[in-house]
Scaffold this active site. Structure first.
Site, PDB file in Angstrom:
ATOM      1  CB  VAL A  13      -0.651   3.685  -5.138  1.00 45.99           C
ATOM      2  CG1 VAL A  13      -1.461   4.005  -6.494  1.00 45.99           C
ATOM      3  CG2 VAL A  13      -1.486   3.272  -3.935  1.00 45.99           C
ATOM      4  CE  LYS A 102      -7.739   7.145   1.680  1.00 45.40           C
ATOM      5  NZ  LYS A 102      -7.082   5.933   1.519  1.00 45.40           N
ATOM      6  CD  GLU A 126     -13.225   3.995 -10.861  1.00 48.95           C
ATOM      7  OE1 GLU A 126     -13.919   4.591 -11.525  1.00 48.95           O
ATOM      8  OE2 GLU A 126     -13.873   3.608  -9.460  1.00 48.95           O
ATOM      9  CB  VAL A 129     -14.197   5.545  -3.498  1.00 53.91           C
ATOM     10  CG1 VAL A 129     -14.931   4.782  -2.532  1.00 53.91           C
ATOM     11  CG2 VAL A 129     -14.084   7.030  -3.269  1.00 53.91           C
ATOM     12  N   GLY A 131     -10.418   1.253  -3.924  1.00 58.88           N
ATOM     13  CA  GLY A 131      -9.219   0.591  -4.572  1.00 58.88           C
ATOM     14  C   GLY A 131      -9.510   0.172  -5.903  1.00 58.88           C
ATOM     15  CD  GLU A 187      -1.323   3.199   7.451  1.00 58.28           C
ATOM     16  OE1 GLU A 187      -0.080   3.548   7.714  1.00 58.28           O
ATOM     17  OE2 GLU A 187      -1.956   3.368   6.226  1.00 58.28           O
ATOM     18  CE  LYS A 202     -11.029   4.753   1.215  1.00 54.30           C
ATOM     19  NZ  LYS A 202     -10.597   3.655   1.809  1.00 54.30           N
ATOM     20  N   GLY A 304      -4.162  -1.596  -1.846  1.00 50.55           N
ATOM     21  CA  GLY A 304      -3.145  -2.486  -2.384  1.00 50.55           C
ATOM     22  C   GLY A 304      -2.675  -1.952  -3.675  1.00 50.55           C
TER      23      GLY A 304
HETATM   24  N1  HSE Z   1      -6.863   2.579   4.860  1.00 50.34           N
HETATM   25  C1  HSE Z   1      -7.525   2.316   3.655  1.00 50.34           C
HETATM   26  C2  HSE Z   1      -8.317   0.822   4.107  1.00 50.34           C
HETATM   27  C3  HSE Z   1      -6.837   2.002   2.388  1.00 50.34           C
HETATM   28  O1  HSE Z   1      -8.035   0.111   5.242  1.00 50.34           O
HETATM   29  O2  HSE Z   1      -9.238   0.558   3.312  1.00 50.34           O
HETATM   30  C4  HSE Z   1      -7.260   2.258   1.237  1.00 50.34           C
HETATM   31  O3  HSE Z   1      -8.121   3.501   1.303  1.00 50.34           O
END
Ligand code: HSE
Length: 435
Positions: A13, A102, A126, A129, A131, A187, A202, A304
Site C-alpha cells: 500500500v 482496520k 477510508e 475498509v 480497499g 496468506e 471492518k 491491492g
Molecule cells: N485480507 C484482506 C482481504 C485484505 O482479504 O480482504 C484487505 O483488507
C-alpha cells in the site's frame, strides 16, 4: 501552502501511495500542493518496486511522527504495535493521521479518536475498509440524511475468492485454500481472513460510522468459513442460494425498547437474486439499507496496492482541502463531516437475541417419524419452518435439510439441543444463516 506527508511503510500500500504522490499529473489539482516529505521503512537496502528518492527514506519512524515539518502522517505499516504508538505520537505532535489499519482502528479507535479530538487533528480511514471502494466518506457525508437500518458487506476478498471457487468447482475448502495460498490470494497464515477476524474488524468500523456510536470490537459475533463444505454449497445452490461470508450490522429492537445493534460475521446463504450474490472472486461490496434512500450497493476492489492507495490519497486530499487557507499552527474547528464525534458505545444485542433465518443439515436414521420429530422439536420452541425436506438416502442414513423463517437465535439453539438428544439423529452436520 504545501502539505507535507510523512509515510510510514513502503510495502504494497505504501508503495502505491508513494507512486500517486510522486506522479500527480492528471489527478486532483490539490495534489500539486501535497509533497511526499519522508518515508519510513524497516530497511534501507531492500529492493523496491517504486522509485522513491533515496533522500526521503529513513528507518527512524519516530523521527517522522515528531518531525515539525510533517503535516499528515500516513500509517500503512499495519499490525497493532508499533502502529498504535506511532499514531498516538503523531497526534500528540499535532499531525493529522491517515491510516489503512482496520485492526488498530477497530481495537484502539476510542483512544485514538479521543487523542485526535483533544489535539484538533483528523484521523482518516477510508482505506481501512473495502480497499478502493469509497464507503467511509459516503457513510459520513453522502448518506448523512438517511436513517440507516442495515449494512451487509462482503468485506474480505480472500474468503470471497475461496467461496467463489468452491461454488464454481464443487471443491472442498482445504483444497481451494491451499491453491489460493499458492496463487497469493491467501496468506501463509490465513487465520485473520478465513476465521472472519478481518471482516469483524471492518464491520465494527462500518457499524460505528453507519449508526453513529462507538462499537466494542469484542462484541462482534464471528464465525469464519472453515466449516463450509462442498455439500453445503451444493445444497444451497439447489435451494436457490449462494454462500457468502457476510459482515452484518443491523438495528433491531432491544429488550428495553431501545434499538440495539445486531453485529455479526458468518457464512450466509444469500438468495441468488440479491445483488450481493453476484459479487464474486476477490471483489468486495457493501450493501446499505436506509430511509429514505432505500437500498444502495458499493462495489469494487477490496484490496491491492492501487485501490487501497487510491483510498489513502483521497483521505490526504480531504485533509489538505479542509486545511487550505488556514494558518498551519492556528487552532481551527475540524470539519464535522470529516472528523469523528462519537462518544457513547452503541448497545449490542446479545447473540441469543439475534434474529435470523437458519439452514440446518441433519444426518438421521431413515425411519418413520423422523421428520415429524424434528418438526415438533422446532415447533415446541417457537421456531417456524419455511421448508423441511429429506434430500438423500444412503443405506439406512437420510439427509434432512431445514430452512427456518426468521427466528430468535436462542430459540433455534434450544431446538437444536433438543434434536441432538433424539436417538434417531446421527449428526447435526451443518448450521448456516440465511439472508
Ligand atoms: N485480507 C484482506 C482481504 C485484505 O482479504 O480482504 C484487505 O483488507
Amino acid at each position: 501552502m504545501a502539505f507535507k506527508v510523512g509515510l510510514l511503510g513502503l510495502g504494497t500500500v505504501g508503495g502505491g501511495v508513494a507512486q500517486i504522490l510522486l506522479d500527480a499529473k492528471g489527478r486532483s489539482p490539490l495534489l500539486q500542493d501535497v509533497k511526499l516529505h519522508r518515508v519510513g521503512v524497516r530497511s534501507l537496502d531492500k529492493p523496491r518496486s517504486v522509485d522513491v528518492p533515496e533522500a526521503l527514506l529513513t528507518t527512524d519512524l519516530e523521527g517522522i511522527v515528531t518531525d515539525p515539518d510533517v503535516d499528515i502522517v500516513v500509517e500503512v505499516i499495519g499490525g497493532l504495535e508499533p502502529a498504535r504508538s506511532l499514531m498516538l505520537q503523531a497526534i500528540a505532535h499535532g499531525k493529522h493521521v491517515v491510516t489503512a489499519n482496520k485492526a488498530a482502528i477497530a481495537r484502539f479507535g476510542p483512544e485514538l479518536f479521543d487523542a485526535a479530538k483533544a489535539k484538533g487533528v483528523y484521523i482518516m480511514l477510508e482505506a481501512a475498509v473495502g480497499g478502493g471502494i469509497p464507503i467511509v466518506q459516503p457513510l459520513k457525508q453522502s448518506l448523512g440524511g438517511d436513517r440507516l437500518n442495515a449494512l451487509l458487506g462482503i468485506v474480505n476478498g480472500t474468503t470471497n475468492y475461496i467461496l467463489s471457487r468452491m461454488a464454481a468447482e464443487g471443491a472442498d475448502f482445504a483444497a481451494v485454500l491451499a491453491d489460493a495460498q499458492a496463487l497469493g490470494y491467501a496468506e501463509a497464515d490465513p487465520t485473520a481472513d478465513v476465521d472472519g477476524l478481518d471482516a469483524a474488524d471492518k464491520i465494527a468500523i462500518l457499524a460505528s460510522l453507519a449508526f453513529g456510536g462507538r462499537v466494542n470490537r469484542e462484541q462482534v459475533v464471528c464465525e469464519g468459513i472453515r466449516q463450509v463444505s462442498a455439500t453445503d454449497i451444493a445444497y444451497a445452490q439447489k435451494l436457490g442460494f449462494v454462500i457468502k461470508l457476510l459482515a452484518i450490522a443491523a438495528r433491531q429492537p432491544g429488550t428495553d425498547g431501545q434499538d440495539a445493534l445486531s453485529l455479526r460475521v458468518h457464512p450466509t446463504l444469500v438468495p441468488l437474486g440479491h445483488p450481493l450474490a453476484r459479487v464474486d472472486g476477490a471483489y468486495n461490496a457493501i450493501f446499505v439499507e436506509g430511509e429514505p434512500i432505500g437500498q444502495v450497493m458499493f462495489f469494487g476492489p477490496g484490496a491491492g496496492a492501487g485501490p487501497t492507495a487510491s483510498a489513502v490519497v483521497s483521505d490526504i486530499l480531504n485533509v489538505a482541502g479542509s486545511m487550505q487557507g488556514r494558518d498551519r499552527d492556528g487552532a481551527a474547528p475540524l470539519h464535522p463531516l470529516l472528523s469523528c464525534s462519537h462518544h457513547d458505545f452503541f448497545p449490542i444485542a446479545p447473540a441469543e437475541d439475534l434474529h435470523s433465518r437458519f439452514f440446518v443439515r441433519f444426518l438421521t436414521q431413515d425411519m418413520p417419524g423422523v421428520i415429524g420429530r424434528i418438526g415438533t422439536c422446532f415447533g415446541d420452541r417457537g421456531v417456524s419452518l419455511e421448508s423441511l425436506v429429506q434430500t438423500e438416502v444412503k443405506g439406512d442414513e437420510a439427509q434432512v435439510v431445514v430452512v427456518t423463517h426468521t427466528v430468535r437465535q436462542g430459540d433455534f439453539q434450544a431446538a437444536i439441543a433438543a434434536i441432538e438428544q433424539d436417538a434417531c439423529i446421527r449428526k447435526v452436520d451443518s448450521i448456516l444463516r440465511v439472508l
